[in-house]
Write a protein that holds these residues in place. Structure first.
Motif, PDB file in Angstrom:
ATOM      1  N   LEU A   1      21.187 -49.790-101.094  1.00 51.18           N
ATOM      2  CA  LEU A   1      20.077 -50.350-100.325  1.00 51.18           C
ATOM      3  C   LEU A   1      19.345 -51.421-101.120  1.00 51.18           C
ATOM      4  O   LEU A   1      19.047 -52.498-100.602  1.00 51.18           O
ATOM      5  CB  LEU A   1      19.111 -49.246 -99.904  1.00 51.18           C
ATOM      6  N   LEU A   2      19.052 -51.151-102.388  1.00 46.26           N
ATOM      7  CA  LEU A   2      18.352 -52.132-103.218  1.00 46.26           C
ATOM      8  C   LEU A   2      19.138 -53.419-103.367  1.00 46.26           C
ATOM      9  O   LEU A   2      18.583 -54.515-103.286  1.00 46.26           O
ATOM     10  CB  LEU A   2      18.052 -51.536-104.591  1.00 46.26           C
ATOM     11  N   VAL A   3      20.441 -53.302-103.556  1.00 51.57           N
ATOM     12  CA  VAL A   3      21.296 -54.482-103.710  1.00 51.57           C
ATOM     13  C   VAL A   3      21.312 -55.305-102.419  1.00 51.57           C
ATOM     14  O   VAL A   3      21.130 -56.523-102.436  1.00 51.57           O
ATOM     15  CB  VAL A   3      22.736 -54.085-104.112  1.00 51.57           C
ATOM     16  N   VAL A   4      21.487 -54.626-101.285  1.00 48.73           N
ATOM     17  CA  VAL A   4      21.559 -55.328-100.002  1.00 48.73           C
ATOM     18  C   VAL A   4      20.221 -55.955 -99.659  1.00 48.73           C
ATOM     19  O   VAL A   4      20.160 -57.103 -99.201  1.00 48.73           O
ATOM     20  CB  VAL A   4      22.032 -54.372 -98.886  1.00 48.73           C
ATOM     21  N   GLN A   5      19.115 -55.229 -99.904  1.00 48.80           N
ATOM     22  CA  GLN A   5      17.804 -55.772 -99.560  1.00 48.80           C
ATOM     23  C   GLN A   5      17.411 -56.971-100.424  1.00 48.80           C
ATOM     24  O   GLN A   5      16.554 -57.739-100.037  1.00 48.80           O
ATOM     25  CB  GLN A   5      16.739 -54.683 -99.625  1.00 48.80           C
ATOM     26  N   GLN A   6      18.045 -57.149-101.571  1.00 51.49           N
ATOM     27  CA  GLN A   6      17.800 -58.360-102.362  1.00 51.49           C
ATOM     28  C   GLN A   6      18.314 -59.585-101.616  1.00 51.49           C
ATOM     29  O   GLN A   6      17.749 -60.664-101.729  1.00 51.49           O
ATOM     30  CB  GLN A   6      18.478 -58.261-103.719  1.00 51.49           C
ATOM     31  N   HIS A   7      19.367 -59.401-100.843  1.00 50.64           N
ATOM     32  CA  HIS A   7      19.965 -60.513-100.104  1.00 50.64           C
ATOM     33  C   HIS A   7      19.415 -60.623 -98.683  1.00 50.64           C
ATOM     34  O   HIS A   7      19.359 -61.718 -98.127  1.00 50.64           O
ATOM     35  CB  HIS A   7      21.478 -60.364-100.069  1.00 50.64           C
ATOM     36  N   VAL A   8      19.036 -59.498 -98.107  1.00 52.39           N
ATOM     37  CA  VAL A   8      18.511 -59.470 -96.744  1.00 52.39           C
ATOM     38  C   VAL A   8      17.263 -58.580 -96.730  1.00 52.39           C
ATOM     39  O   VAL A   8      17.306 -57.427 -96.323  1.00 52.39           O
ATOM     40  CB  VAL A   8      19.569 -58.919 -95.748  1.00 52.39           C
ATOM     41  N   PRO A   9      16.120 -59.093 -97.196  1.00 55.69           N
ATOM     42  CA  PRO A   9      14.924 -58.259 -97.352  1.00 55.69           C
ATOM     43  C   PRO A   9      14.386 -57.690 -96.038  1.00 55.69           C
ATOM     44  O   PRO A   9      13.731 -56.661 -96.032  1.00 55.69           O
ATOM     45  CB  PRO A   9      13.912 -59.188 -98.017  1.00 55.69           C
ATOM     46  N   GLN A  10      14.646 -58.333 -94.906  1.00 54.17           N
ATOM     47  CA  GLN A  10      14.140 -57.844 -93.625  1.00 54.17           C
ATOM     48  C   GLN A  10      15.075 -56.822 -92.978  1.00 54.17           C
ATOM     49  O   GLN A  10      14.792 -56.323 -91.894  1.00 54.17           O
ATOM     50  CB  GLN A  10      13.901 -59.022 -92.671  1.00 54.17           C
ATOM     51  N   LEU A  11      16.136 -56.434 -93.661  1.00 58.85           N
ATOM     52  CA  LEU A  11      17.092 -55.473 -93.134  1.00 58.85           C
ATOM     53  C   LEU A  11      16.437 -54.123 -92.869  1.00 58.85           C
ATOM     54  O   LEU A  11      15.722 -53.596 -93.707  1.00 58.85           O
ATOM     55  CB  LEU A  11      18.249 -55.278 -94.125  1.00 58.85           C
ATOM     56  N   LYS A  12      16.691 -53.587 -91.693  1.00 64.81           N
ATOM     57  CA  LYS A  12      16.193 -52.258 -91.345  1.00 64.81           C
ATOM     58  C   LYS A  12      17.319 -51.260 -91.589  1.00 64.81           C
ATOM     59  O   LYS A  12      18.462 -51.510 -91.237  1.00 64.81           O
ATOM     60  CB  LYS A  12      15.735 -52.221 -89.898  1.00 64.81           C
ATOM     61  N   VAL A  13      16.978 -50.131 -92.185  1.00 66.82           N
ATOM     62  CA  VAL A  13      17.974 -49.148 -92.593  1.00 66.82           C
ATOM     63  C   VAL A  13      17.626 -47.795 -92.000  1.00 66.82           C
ATOM     64  O   VAL A  13      16.461 -47.400 -91.998  1.00 66.82           O
ATOM     65  CB  VAL A  13      18.023 -49.041 -94.142  1.00 66.82           C
ATOM     66  N   LEU A  14      18.643 -47.099 -91.509  1.00 69.57           N
ATOM     67  CA  LEU A  14      18.470 -45.740 -91.011  1.00 69.57           C
ATOM     68  C   LEU A  14      19.367 -44.822 -91.831  1.00 69.57           C
ATOM     69  O   LEU A  14      20.580 -44.907 -91.767  1.00 69.57           O
ATOM     70  CB  LEU A  14      18.835 -45.642 -89.525  1.00 69.57           C
ATOM     71  N   PHE A  15      18.741 -43.977 -92.649  1.00 67.47           N
ATOM     72  CA  PHE A  15      19.474 -42.969 -93.405  1.00 67.47           C
ATOM     73  C   PHE A  15      19.578 -41.721 -92.555  1.00 67.47           C
ATOM     74  O   PHE A  15      18.608 -41.316 -91.912  1.00 67.47           O
ATOM     75  CB  PHE A  15      18.757 -42.630 -94.715  1.00 67.47           C
ATOM     76  N   MET A  16      20.748 -41.099 -92.562  1.00 62.68           N
ATOM     77  CA  MET A  16      20.960 -39.833 -91.873  1.00 62.68           C
ATOM     78  C   MET A  16      21.453 -38.825 -92.885  1.00 62.68           C
ATOM     79  O   MET A  16      22.296 -39.138 -93.719  1.00 62.68           O
ATOM     80  CB  MET A  16      21.989 -39.991 -90.765  1.00 62.68           C
ATOM     81  N   SER A  17      20.908 -37.609 -92.811  1.00 62.20           N
ATOM     82  CA  SER A  17      21.302 -36.582 -93.755  1.00 62.20           C
ATOM     83  C   SER A  17      21.099 -35.203 -93.140  1.00 62.20           C
ATOM     84  O   SER A  17      20.221 -35.021 -92.298  1.00 62.20           O
ATOM     85  CB  SER A  17      20.473 -36.690 -95.034  1.00 62.20           C
ATOM     86  N   GLY A  18      21.901 -34.266 -93.583  1.00 64.82           N
ATOM     87  CA  GLY A  18      21.715 -32.882 -93.204  1.00 64.82           C
ATOM     88  C   GLY A  18      20.622 -32.214 -94.010  1.00 64.82           C
ATOM     89  O   GLY A  18      20.168 -31.118 -93.682  1.00 64.82           O
TER      90      GLY A  18
END
Length: 82
Positions: A12-29
């Motif tokens: 996430l940190l790596v991707v957000q450096q390139h696309v800071p406005q990226l919205k992320v949805l984490f899913m976990s049990g």
């Protein structure tokens, strides 16, 4: 086992450096408390706990995609499901 060799939070940190406005949805049990304890739930990261039903996923995605890109808002949704 993940697709890549780095942890999700690091990815996430790596991707957000390139696309800071990226919205992320984490899913976990795991519960949001446990996931947050491991440092994955940071500001601006949306979370959906498994198991969930499709309407819960659809509602979370709708809310996430229609919300302003706010890097300070952590949103957590506990999905009801099977």
């Amino acid at each position: 086992m993940g697709v890549c060799s780095i942890q999700d939070g690091q990815l996430l940190l790596v991707v957000q450096q390139h696309v800071p406005q990226l919205k992320v949805l984490f899913m976990s049990g795991y519960t949001a408390d446990i996931v947050a304890h491991h440092g994955v739930l940071k500001a601006g990261v949306h979370f959906l706990q498994k198991p969930f039903v499709l309407p819960t996923l659809a509602a979370k995605l709708h809310d996430m995609l229609n919300s302003p890109a706010d890097p300070t808002a952590t949103q957590i949704a506990s999905g009801s499901g099977i």
